[in-house]
Scaffold this motif. Structure first.
Motif, mmCIF file in Angstrom:
data_model
loop_
_atom_site.group_PDB
_atom_site.id
_atom_site.type_symbol
_atom_site.label_atom_id
_atom_site.label_comp_id
_atom_site.label_asym_id
_atom_site.label_seq_id
_atom_site.Cartn_x
_atom_site.Cartn_y
_atom_site.Cartn_z
ATOM 1 N N VAL A 70 0.851 -1.185 0.000
ATOM 2 C CA VAL A 70 0.000 0.000 0.000
ATOM 3 C C VAL A 70 0.889 1.239 0.000
ATOM 4 O O VAL A 70 1.891 1.300 0.720
ATOM 5 N N VAL A 71 0.534 2.220 -0.822
ATOM 6 C CA VAL A 71 1.185 3.530 -0.806
ATOM 7 C C VAL A 71 0.175 4.538 -0.269
ATOM 8 O O VAL A 71 -0.961 4.612 -0.765
ATOM 9 N N ILE A 72 0.569 5.294 0.751
ATOM 10 C CA ILE A 72 -0.316 6.278 1.375
ATOM 11 C C ILE A 72 0.075 7.673 0.902
ATOM 12 O O ILE A 72 1.244 8.053 0.954
ATOM 13 N N PHE A 73 -0.929 8.434 0.456
ATOM 14 C CA PHE A 73 -0.720 9.823 0.067
ATOM 15 C C PHE A 73 -1.445 10.729 1.059
ATOM 16 O O PHE A 73 -2.659 10.670 1.204
ATOM 17 N N ASP A 74 -0.690 11.571 1.755
ATOM 18 C CA ASP A 74 -1.192 12.566 2.697
ATOM 19 C C ASP A 74 -1.729 11.912 3.977
ATOM 20 O O ASP A 74 -1.987 10.712 4.023
ATOM 21 N N SER A 75 -1.885 12.771 5.023
ATOM 22 C CA SER A 75 -2.005 12.156 6.340
ATOM 23 C C SER A 75 -3.053 12.744 7.276
ATOM 24 O O SER A 75 -3.078 12.374 8.441
ATOM 25 N N GLN A 76 -3.884 13.667 6.826
ATOM 26 C CA GLN A 76 -4.907 14.281 7.664
ATOM 27 C C GLN A 76 -4.373 15.437 8.503
ATOM 28 O O GLN A 76 -3.186 15.548 8.775
ATOM 29 N N LEU A 77 -5.309 16.289 8.929
ATOM 30 C CA LEU A 77 -5.001 17.392 9.836
ATOM 31 C C LEU A 77 -4.989 16.925 11.286
ATOM 32 O O LEU A 77 -4.067 17.235 12.037
ATOM 33 N N TRP A 109 -0.143 17.337 6.353
ATOM 34 C CA TRP A 109 1.028 16.682 6.949
ATOM 35 C C TRP A 109 0.955 16.485 8.455
ATOM 36 O O TRP A 109 1.712 15.679 9.015
ATOM 37 N N ALA A 110 0.061 17.185 9.166
ATOM 38 C CA ALA A 110 0.074 17.110 10.632
ATOM 39 C C ALA A 110 -0.111 15.677 11.135
ATOM 40 O O ALA A 110 0.496 15.268 12.116
ATOM 41 N N GLY A 111 -0.952 14.907 10.443
ATOM 42 C CA GLY A 111 -1.202 13.531 10.864
ATOM 43 C C GLY A 111 -0.048 12.580 10.630
ATOM 44 O O GLY A 111 -0.113 11.410 11.036
ATOM 45 N N LEU A 112 1.034 13.060 9.990
ATOM 46 C CA LEU A 112 2.215 12.207 9.835
ATOM 47 C C LEU A 112 2.755 11.757 11.186
ATOM 48 O O LEU A 112 3.407 10.707 11.275
ATOM 49 N N GLN A 113 2.482 12.535 12.225
ATOM 50 C CA GLN A 113 2.929 12.125 13.562
ATOM 51 C C GLN A 113 2.389 10.738 13.899
ATOM 52 O O GLN A 113 3.111 9.887 14.427
ATOM 53 N N VAL A 114 1.126 10.503 13.585
ATOM 54 C CA VAL A 114 0.510 9.201 13.866
ATOM 55 C C VAL A 114 1.022 8.134 12.900
ATOM 56 O O VAL A 114 1.403 7.033 13.317
ATOM 57 N N LEU A 115 1.033 8.451 11.613
ATOM 58 C CA LEU A 115 1.402 7.430 10.623
ATOM 59 C C LEU A 115 2.834 6.962 10.812
ATOM 60 O O LEU A 115 3.135 5.774 10.651
ATOM 61 N N THR A 116 3.734 7.881 11.152
ATOM 62 C CA THR A 116 5.123 7.470 11.340
ATOM 63 C C THR A 116 5.331 6.733 12.660
ATOM 64 O O THR A 116 6.326 6.025 12.824
ATOM 65 N N GLU A 117 4.405 6.889 13.582
ATOM 66 C CA GLU A 117 4.450 6.073 14.805
ATOM 67 C C GLU A 117 3.878 4.685 14.552
ATOM 68 O O GLU A 117 4.435 3.677 15.001
#
Length: 304
Positions: A70-77, A109-117
């Motif tokens: 799966v490739v994810i594009f963008d991450s939510q506010l 990009w703010a939700g990258l905090q969750v996705l990268t965790e």
């Protein structure tokens, strides 16, 4: 900055449902999910589009499911919605190949905090130049949202570490044609063509005809040029976008109409209040009127 009209699932909202043009589009139901997920199938490739509720700016995260990954594009506010994205991806039973950020606006990009965790070993890609404004102004952007959203907003910035290059690339057997655009909805923006599926991933270059457009920077003239370039692409009738559900290519024309009118109103308006009121009056049937107030605040702050 964000209004709170009643939320509705795409399947229950006729205006949202009218956006779709993808073959095999269906809603992935879940009784306890706050956001909405639509799944569009193109042979062996599935595009899963997570749409946040209204308080998250109706941001879309696109998940491209190939044969093995799966490739994810963008991450939510907001963090709770990014968490829903991560949980949904895990139900697909395939590893995340990479996360790709379309542009440097905080709601993407703010939700990258969750996705990268949640996906600690997965690399985050963006165009060269996207990481710089996040690194320079990201903390201030998060701090500006915190009085509104409290602990729903990220506590740290997450900066892409890998560079996505323009041109054709094969990822998990899927061909992507990555394109770089400047001076449109954002200073720098990614778009991606899926030539085999005839899908244009336009992110915030194209907006739904049902919703107001983010006009946070004064790039009206060049944005119209970019939209005309997208319009010239042949055969790409399905477009995934940064806000709201996938749209038909006719949304390019409706976005051009909106941006042209916004340009006229901006030229004639001395302040944010006049701009906002005039633009909402020009498009009274579009949802998310609070987006216009938010845009006007940033657009006119740049004049000072």
């Amino acid at each position: 900055m964000v209004g709170s009209p009643p939320s509705a699932a795409a399947a229950e909202n006729p205006e949202l449902a009218q956006n779709g043009g993808a073959p095999g589009t269906k809603e992935a139901a879940a009784s306890d999910r706050m956001g909405t997920i639509l799944v569009s199938q193109f042979g062996p490739v599935k595009i899963h589009s997570y749409l946040s509720p209204l308080d998250g700016f109706h941001v879309n995260t696109q998940m491209i499911e190939g044969p093995t990954a799966v490739v994810i594009f963008d991450s939510q506010l907001l963090l709770p919605y990014a968490d829903e994205v991560a949980s949904y991806v895990q139900t697909l039973g395939k590893p995340v190949d990479r996360i790709i950020l379309s542009h440097a606006h905080t709601d993407h990009w703010a939700g990258l905090q969750v996705l990268t965790e949640r996906f600690a070993d997965v690399r985050v890609f963006a165009l060269d130049g996207v990481a710089d404004p996040i690194r320079a102004r990201g903390k201030a952007r998060l701090d500006s949202f915190r009085p509104i959203y409290g602990d729903k907003i990220a506590t740290r910035i997450t900066v892409p570490t890998e560079t996505i290059t323009e041109g054709l690339q094969r990822i998990d057997g899927i061909t992507y044609d990555f394109k770089r655009f400047i001076d449109a909805e954002a200073d720098l923006q990614l778009a991606a063509l899926l030539p085999e599926q005839k899908v244009l991933m336009a992110f915030d270059l194209v907006f739904s005809p049902n919703e107001h457009v983010f006009t946070v920077v004064d790039h009206f003239d060049h944005w119209i040029i970019v939209l005309e370039q997208l319009k010239a692409l042949q055969g790409y009738d399905t477009i995934t976008i940064g806000h709201d559900t996938p749209v038909h290519r006719s949304a390019i024309d409706s976005t051009i109409t909106y941006v042209k009118r916004a340009r006229e109103i901006h030229a004639a308006s001395a302040d944010a209040k006049t701009y906002s009121e005039s633009l909402k009056a020009a498009f009274p049937d579009r949802q998310l009127a609070s987006v216009v107030d938010f845009s006007a605040k940033l657009l006119y702050a740049a004049r000072r």
